[in-house]
Enzyme design. Structure first.
Site, PDB file in Angstrom:
ATOM      1  CG  ASP A  78       1.970   3.724 -72.281  1.00  0.00           C
ATOM      2  OD1 ASP A  78       1.367   4.333 -73.171  1.00  0.00           O
ATOM      3  OD2 ASP A  78       2.791   2.816 -72.538  1.00  0.00           O
ATOM      4  CG  PHE A  80       9.900   4.433 -75.189  1.00  0.00           C
ATOM      5  CD1 PHE A  80       9.006   3.616 -74.519  1.00  0.00           C
ATOM      6  CD2 PHE A  80      11.178   4.584 -74.660  1.00  0.00           C
ATOM      7  CE1 PHE A  80       9.372   2.944 -73.361  1.00  0.00           C
ATOM      8  CE2 PHE A  80      11.556   3.914 -73.496  1.00  0.00           C
ATOM      9  CZ  PHE A  80      10.643   3.086 -72.856  1.00  0.00           C
ATOM     10  NE  ARG A  85      15.757   3.708 -63.786  1.00  0.00           N
ATOM     11  CZ  ARG A  85      14.528   3.261 -64.028  1.00  0.00           C
ATOM     12  NH1 ARG A  85      13.521   4.113 -64.114  1.00  0.00           N
ATOM     13  NH2 ARG A  85      14.294   1.979 -64.190  1.00  0.00           N
ATOM     14  CD  GLU A 134       3.354   5.054 -62.009  1.00  0.00           C
ATOM     15  OE1 GLU A 134       4.517   5.448 -62.237  1.00  0.00           O
ATOM     16  OE2 GLU A 134       2.986   3.896 -62.278  1.00  0.00           O
ATOM     17  CG  ASP A 135       7.235   6.725 -64.413  1.00  0.00           C
ATOM     18  OD1 ASP A 135       6.096   6.222 -64.299  1.00  0.00           O
ATOM     19  OD2 ASP A 135       8.230   6.058 -64.748  1.00  0.00           O
TER      20      ASP A 135
HETATM   21  P1  IMP Z   1       1.118   1.435 -68.333  1.00  0.00           P
HETATM   22  O1  IMP Z   1       1.128   1.073 -69.796  1.00  0.00           O
HETATM   23  O2  IMP Z   1       0.230   2.631 -68.080  1.00  0.00           O
HETATM   24  O3  IMP Z   1       0.766   0.265 -67.507  1.00  0.00           O
HETATM   25  O4  IMP Z   1       2.590   1.881 -67.973  1.00  0.00           O
HETATM   26  C1  IMP Z   1       3.483   0.951 -67.467  1.00  0.00           C
HETATM   27  C2  IMP Z   1       4.831   1.486 -67.167  1.00  0.00           C
HETATM   28  O5  IMP Z   1       5.558   1.458 -68.386  1.00  0.00           O
HETATM   29  C3  IMP Z   1       4.969   2.911 -66.679  1.00  0.00           C
HETATM   30  O6  IMP Z   1       4.819   3.038 -65.288  1.00  0.00           O
HETATM   31  C4  IMP Z   1       6.400   3.204 -67.078  1.00  0.00           C
HETATM   32  O7  IMP Z   1       7.281   2.705 -66.112  1.00  0.00           O
HETATM   33  C5  IMP Z   1       6.547   2.410 -68.356  1.00  0.00           C
HETATM   34  N1  IMP Z   1       6.431   3.283 -69.531  1.00  0.00           N
HETATM   35  C6  IMP Z   1       5.340   3.510 -70.288  1.00  0.00           C
HETATM   36  N2  IMP Z   1       5.630   4.363 -71.287  1.00  0.00           N
HETATM   37  C7  IMP Z   1       6.931   4.690 -71.120  1.00  0.00           C
HETATM   38  C8  IMP Z   1       7.827   5.553 -71.837  1.00  0.00           C
HETATM   39  O8  IMP Z   1       7.494   6.224 -72.837  1.00  0.00           O
HETATM   40  N3  IMP Z   1       9.109   5.631 -71.358  1.00  0.00           N
HETATM   41  C9  IMP Z   1       9.533   4.919 -70.272  1.00  0.00           C
HETATM   42  N4  IMP Z   1       8.718   4.108 -69.584  1.00  0.00           N
HETATM   43  C10 IMP Z   1       7.446   3.997 -70.007  1.00  0.00           C
HETATM   44 MG    MG Z   2       6.327   3.670 -63.660  1.00  0.00          MG
END
Ligand code: IMP
Ligand code: MG
Length: 193
Positions: free
Chosen positions: A100, A149, A162, A96-97
């Site tokens: 969050d 962010f 990206r 995963e990148d």
């Molecule tokens: P989650 O909140 O852990 O479900 O994250 C959901 C998705 O939101 C991640 O896989 C990212 O693709 C995107 N995301 C969350 N935070 C960031 C950020 O700071 N920059 C870009 N994408 C984000």
């Molecule tokens: Mg992602």
């Protein structure tokens, strides 16, 4: 135009990805794991990580849509593209990148667990730990980052940035000016993977 502040330079990312590769290689000695890259955000991380892992392994891709306003609280995520591989009785390492809130990883984890893998772990380049709303295990972390962010090295803001060779933080006024809500304002989130 958004302003971007350098958070993690490319050289630091490169060094950390090599370390992760060594750690994963040693943990997966004698195994043949399958690396499951979550599109689109993890494509560059996968490309570097696969070259830093020296045990035999396969790669595959899974594409999910992030939560919108209506699904944010429930953690429902839409599957856009499924794996081409049967992961039953396989050692699976999700790539995963960023983790969050943890909702996306929880959804993917529960989904993949129903397929009967031998083991299921995650390596995430970034961990925005202070934003977590669900308690879900995270096995390998590149960098713990503050509640900003971020873009670059695969991560986007409205499909842009990206390609940046570093991780940068968008300043908060950029996000507000463009109508994107963040940091729990309760308005719609529309962060793409
Ligand atoms: P989650 O909140 O852990 O479900 O994250 C959901 C998705 O939101 C991640 O896989 C990212 O693709 C995107 N995301 C969350 N935070 C960031 C950020 O700071 N920059 C870009 N994408 C984000
Ligand atoms: Mg992602």
């Amino acid at each position: 135009m958004e302003r971007i502040e350098l958070l993690i330079p490319g050289s630091k990312i490169e060094a950390r990805v090599k370390e992760l590769g060594r750690e994963i290689s040693s943990d997966y000695q004698g195994m043949k794991p399958i690396l499951v890259s979550i599109l689109k955000g993890s494509f560059l991380f996968l490309a570097d990580l696969t070259r830093a892992i020296d045990v035999p392994h396969e790669i595959d891709f899974l594409s999910v849509s992030s939560y919108g306003s209506s699904t944010q609280s429930t953690g429902v995520v839409r599957l856009l593209k499924d794996l081409g591989t049967n992961i039953g009785d396989r050692d699976v390492l999700v790539v995963e990148d960023i983790v969050d809130t943890g909702l996306t990883w929880r959804y993917i984890r529960n989904n993949l667990l129903t397929r009967g893998p031998t083991s299921l772990r995650i390596v995430t380049l970034l961990d925005k730990r202070e934003r977590r709303v669900v308690d879900v295990p995270v096995d390998y972390v590149g960098f713990v980052i503050p509640d900003r962010f971020v873009v670059g090295y695969g991560l986007d803001y409205q499909e842009r940035y990206r390609n940046l060779p570093y991780i940068g933080a968008l300043d908060d006024s950029s996000l507000q000016d463009s109508g994107v809500s963040y940091q729990g304002s309760g308005k719609e989130n529309d962060f793409k993977n």
